[in-house]
Design a protein around this motif. Structure first.
Motif, PDB file in Angstrom:
ATOM      1  N   GLY A 161       0.799  -1.224   0.000  1.00 20.88           N
ATOM      2  CA  GLY A 161       0.000   0.000   0.000  1.00 20.88           C
ATOM      3  C   GLY A 161       0.828   1.269   0.000  1.00 20.88           C
ATOM      4  O   GLY A 161       0.634   2.166  -0.822  1.00 20.88           O
ATOM      5  N   SER A 162       1.783   1.347   0.912  1.00 23.33           N
ATOM      6  CA  SER A 162       2.575   2.577   1.065  1.00 23.33           C
ATOM      7  C   SER A 162       3.886   2.536   0.286  1.00 23.33           C
ATOM      8  O   SER A 162       4.533   3.558   0.102  1.00 23.33           O
ATOM      9  CB  SER A 162       2.898   2.794   2.542  1.00 23.33           C
ATOM     10  N   ASN A 163       4.300   1.336  -0.108  1.00 24.91           N
ATOM     11  CA  ASN A 163       5.577   1.119  -0.782  1.00 24.91           C
ATOM     12  C   ASN A 163       6.768   1.447   0.123  1.00 24.91           C
ATOM     13  O   ASN A 163       7.881   1.626  -0.348  1.00 24.91           O
ATOM     14  CB  ASN A 163       5.661   1.888  -2.098  1.00 24.91           C
ATOM     15  N   LYS A 164       6.524   1.541   1.429  1.00 29.10           N
ATOM     16  CA  LYS A 164       7.604   1.799   2.385  1.00 29.10           C
ATOM     17  C   LYS A 164       8.289   0.485   2.746  1.00 29.10           C
ATOM     18  O   LYS A 164       7.637  -0.520   2.990  1.00 29.10           O
ATOM     19  CB  LYS A 164       7.053   2.450   3.651  1.00 29.10           C
ATOM     20  N   CYS A 165       9.613   0.524   2.770  1.00 29.35           N
ATOM     21  CA  CYS A 165      10.413  -0.650   3.118  1.00 29.35           C
ATOM     22  C   CYS A 165      10.942  -0.448   4.538  1.00 29.35           C
ATOM     23  O   CYS A 165      12.083  -0.044   4.742  1.00 29.35           O
ATOM     24  CB  CYS A 165      11.544  -0.834   2.120  1.00 29.35           C
ATOM     25  N   GLU A 166      10.073  -0.713   5.499  1.00 29.73           N
ATOM     26  CA  GLU A 166      10.373  -0.368   6.895  1.00 29.73           C
ATOM     27  C   GLU A 166      11.074  -1.462   7.678  1.00 29.73           C
ATOM     28  O   GLU A 166      11.590  -1.211   8.753  1.00 29.73           O
ATOM     29  CB  GLU A 166       9.081   0.038   7.593  1.00 29.73           C
ATOM     30  N   GLY A 167      11.094  -2.706   7.173  1.00 26.09           N
ATOM     31  CA  GLY A 167      11.722  -3.803   7.902  1.00 26.09           C
ATOM     32  C   GLY A 167      12.916  -4.352   7.162  1.00 26.09           C
ATOM     33  O   GLY A 167      12.971  -4.349   5.927  1.00 26.09           O
ATOM     34  N   ILE A 168      13.904  -4.827   7.932  1.00 22.23           N
ATOM     35  CA  ILE A 168      15.095  -5.453   7.353  1.00 22.23           C
ATOM     36  C   ILE A 168      15.480  -6.620   8.258  1.00 22.23           C
ATOM     37  O   ILE A 168      15.212  -6.592   9.472  1.00 22.23           O
ATOM     38  CB  ILE A 168      16.261  -4.447   7.199  1.00 22.23           C
ATOM     39  N   SER A 227      15.386 -16.722   9.128  1.00 21.69           N
ATOM     40  CA  SER A 227      15.157 -15.296   8.929  1.00 21.69           C
ATOM     41  C   SER A 227      15.226 -14.675  10.314  1.00 21.69           C
ATOM     42  O   SER A 227      14.422 -15.009  11.188  1.00 21.69           O
ATOM     43  CB  SER A 227      13.793 -15.062   8.262  1.00 21.69           C
ATOM     44  N   TYR A 228      16.184 -13.790  10.525  1.00 23.85           N
ATOM     45  CA  TYR A 228      16.497 -13.354  11.889  1.00 23.85           C
ATOM     46  C   TYR A 228      17.052 -11.934  11.900  1.00 23.85           C
ATOM     47  O   TYR A 228      17.412 -11.388  10.869  1.00 23.85           O
ATOM     48  CB  TYR A 228      17.505 -14.312  12.525  1.00 23.85           C
ATOM     49  N   GLY A 229      17.085 -11.381  13.090  1.00 19.29           N
ATOM     50  CA  GLY A 229      17.589 -10.016  13.233  1.00 19.29           C
ATOM     51  C   GLY A 229      16.630  -8.992  12.673  1.00 19.29           C
ATOM     52  O   GLY A 229      17.052  -7.930  12.211  1.00 19.29           O
ATOM     53  N   HIS A 230      15.329  -9.285  12.712  1.00 21.27           N
ATOM     54  CA  HIS A 230      14.327  -8.341  12.195  1.00 21.27           C
ATOM     55  C   HIS A 230      14.384  -7.044  12.993  1.00 21.27           C
ATOM     56  O   HIS A 230      14.436  -7.072  14.218  1.00 21.27           O
ATOM     57  CB  HIS A 230      12.927  -8.965  12.266  1.00 21.27           C
ATOM     58  N   ARG A 231      14.396  -5.948  12.261  1.00 25.32           N
ATOM     59  CA  ARG A 231      14.494  -4.638  12.880  1.00 25.32           C
ATOM     60  C   ARG A 231      13.980  -3.584  11.918  1.00 25.32           C
ATOM     61  O   ARG A 231      13.734  -3.876  10.749  1.00 25.32           O
ATOM     62  CB  ARG A 231      15.939  -4.340  13.282  1.00 25.32           C
ATOM     63  N   ALA A 232      13.851  -2.386  12.408  1.00 25.14           N
ATOM     64  CA  ALA A 232      13.433  -1.266  11.558  1.00 25.14           C
ATOM     65  C   ALA A 232      14.543  -0.985  10.540  1.00 25.14           C
ATOM     66  O   ALA A 232      15.721  -1.084  10.859  1.00 25.14           O
ATOM     67  CB  ALA A 232      13.152  -0.032  12.387  1.00 25.14           C
ATOM     68  N   ASN A 233      14.153  -0.649   9.333  1.00 28.76           N
ATOM     69  CA  ASN A 233      15.100  -0.321   8.280  1.00 28.76           C
ATOM     70  C   ASN A 233      15.457   1.167   8.421  1.00 28.76           C
ATOM     71  O   ASN A 233      14.584   2.014   8.286  1.00 28.76           O
ATOM     72  CB  ASN A 233      14.476  -0.613   6.914  1.00 28.76           C
ATOM     73  N   PRO A 234      16.722   1.450   8.683  1.00 27.05           N
ATOM     74  CA  PRO A 234      17.118   2.859   8.883  1.00 27.05           C
ATOM     75  C   PRO A 234      16.910   3.732   7.672  1.00 27.05           C
ATOM     76  O   PRO A 234      16.881   3.344   6.575  1.00 27.05           O
ATOM     77  CB  PRO A 234      18.603   2.784   9.251  1.00 27.05           C
TER      78      PRO A 234
END
Length: 151
Positions: free
Chosen positions: A116-123, A144-151
């Motif tokens: 929807g937003s096309n935001k890539c907020e997770g890494i 799949s590990y170390g999930h965090r906010a994408n700076p």
């Protein structure tokens, strides 16, 4: 002595070419697999995505826990992913190492982007254990590990 040096250089060049070919193969598999993942809300794409995994896949997700069977993993993908977000490989992050008489280990980083937003907020980081059997590549273990906010 000079002959040994030439032979060792030839062997090193041959190994490097084999590693390059393996990396290209796994990179292509990654692209194809996640293309199906990213469009899994479209007819046939979830089944295509599922075909890249062994029936007895072990999928370890730091936030979601462990999944022991492909059918369960695919059901969770359908519920939590399809039509909601896509996965993108972080450019330059894919590393591939051969596993003798088995396949390869692939590691890297990936981002998750909302449709929807096309935001890539997770890494997060990932590790995939690929097996080559009878000419078919499949993932037998996935992390799949170390999930965090994408700076």
């Amino acid at each position: 002595m000079k002959k040994w040096g030439i032979l060792l250089c030839a062997l090193a060049g041959s190994a490097h070419a084999a590693d390059d070919a393996l990396t290209a193969t796994v990179a292509k598999l990654d692209t194809e697999m996640f293309s199906a993942f990213n469009s899994c809300d479209k007819p046939g794409q979830l089944d295509k995505y599922a075909s890249y995994f062994d029936h007895d896949i072990e999928f370890y997700h730091d936030n979601g826990g462990v999944t022991w069977k492909r059918d369960v993993m695919i059901a969770q993908t359908a519920k939590n992913v399809c039509g909601k977000y896509r996965r993108e490989l972080v450019p330059g992050s894919l590393k591939v190492v051969p596993v003798k008489d088995f396949g390869a280990i692939a590691t890297g980083s990936h981002t998750f982007c909302q449709f929807g937003s096309n935001k890539c907020e997770g890494i997060a980081e990932f590790t995939l254990i690929w097996r080559l059997r009878d000419g078919v590549w499949q993932v037998t273990r996935a992390l799949s590990y170390g999930h965090r906010a994408n700076p």
